[in-house]
Design an enzyme around this catalytic site. Structure first.
Site, PDB file in Angstrom:
ATOM      1  N   GLU A   6      -2.851  -4.621  -3.292  1.00 46.04           N
ATOM      2  CA  GLU A   6      -3.296  -5.508  -4.379  1.00 46.04           C
ATOM      3  C   GLU A   6      -3.225  -4.797  -5.728  1.00 46.04           C
ATOM      4  O   GLU A   6      -2.743  -5.340  -6.718  1.00 46.04           O
ATOM      5  CB  GLU A   6      -4.743  -5.962  -4.139  1.00 46.04           C
ATOM      6  CG  GLU A   6      -4.937  -6.804  -2.895  1.00 46.04           C
ATOM      7  CD  GLU A   6      -5.250  -5.971  -1.656  1.00 46.04           C
ATOM      8  OE1 GLU A   6      -4.713  -4.847  -1.519  1.00 46.04           O
ATOM      9  OE2 GLU A   6      -6.017  -6.461  -0.814  1.00 46.04           O
ATOM     10  N   ASN A  64       0.845  -1.196   0.000  1.00 47.42           N
ATOM     11  CA  ASN A  64       0.000   0.000   0.000  1.00 47.42           C
ATOM     12  C   ASN A  64       0.880   1.245   0.000  1.00 47.42           C
ATOM     13  O   ASN A  64       1.934   1.287   0.655  1.00 47.42           O
ATOM     14  CB  ASN A  64      -1.008  -0.002   1.152  1.00 47.42           C
ATOM     15  CG  ASN A  64      -0.415  -0.211   2.531  1.00 47.42           C
ATOM     16  OD1 ASN A  64       0.623  -0.834   2.684  1.00 47.42           O
ATOM     17  ND2 ASN A  64      -1.076   0.320   3.533  1.00 47.42           N
ATOM     18  N   GLU A  80       0.374   5.142   0.685  1.00 45.43           N
ATOM     19  CA  GLU A  80      -0.559   6.171   1.147  1.00 45.43           C
ATOM     20  C   GLU A  80      -0.092   7.558   0.732  1.00 45.43           C
ATOM     21  O   GLU A  80       1.034   7.731   0.236  1.00 45.43           O
ATOM     22  CB  GLU A  80      -0.706   6.066   2.674  1.00 45.43           C
ATOM     23  CG  GLU A  80      -1.290   4.721   3.088  1.00 45.43           C
ATOM     24  CD  GLU A  80      -1.560   4.603   4.574  1.00 45.43           C
ATOM     25  OE1 GLU A  80      -1.084   5.453   5.364  1.00 45.43           O
ATOM     26  OE2 GLU A  80      -2.259   3.631   4.949  1.00 45.43           O
TER      27      GLU A  80
END
Ligand code: THU
Length: 136
Positions: A63, A50, A52
């Site tokens: 994903e 991930n 951010e």
């Protein structure tokens, strides 16, 4: 629909790849690091974490990072055979709705491995996303 089974050694390799990616997450806001690895039908593995952003809505899930990387490397004809998702807190974490739709786009027959409420789980993408959207 293909048989769901994936050899144990391949599954292990995929999970380990997801853990490697998880360590590279950029998650200073949620402090929730996620790693993902996808296995293509041609046997290649791509990883993602991930990423951010201070503008929270721009965050990219692990994903989708992995899938977009695979498309960038192999082109849009690549097909996802399996996806593994891990997190650094040992808590249940199934792919979010947006990621399910992206998995479905490239892996309508994909198996997804993730941490469920009662431990490790594997599920077919169409079980996680019934009636996924497809343009005719
Ligand atoms: N996240 C993922 O990367 N994958 C998921 O399947 C669920 C959520 C990330 C997004 C965000 O950076 C953090 O987890 C907390 O929502």
């Amino acid at each position: 629909m293909r048989k769901k089974w994936l050899p144990a050694n391949v599954r292990k390799r995929l999970l380990r790849s997801a853990q490697t990616a998880m360590k590279r997450a950029h998650a200073p806001y949620s402090k929730f690091r996620v790693g993902a690895a996808i296995l293509t039908t041609s046997g290649k593995i791509f990883i993602g974490c991930n990423v951010e952003n201070a503008s929270y809505g721009l965050t990219n899930c692990a994903e989708r990072t992995a899938i977009f990387s695979a498309v960038a490397q192999l082109g849009p004809a690549m097909e996802i055979r399996a996806v593994a998702v891990t997190n650094d807190q040992g808590v249940p974490c199934s792919p979010c709705g947006a990621c399910r739709q992206v998995i479905y786009e490239f892996g309508p027959d994909a198996i997804v491995f993730f941490e469920g409420a009662r431990g490790p789980k594997e599920s077919h993408i169409t079980k996680l996303l019934p009636e996924g959207f497809r343009l005719q």
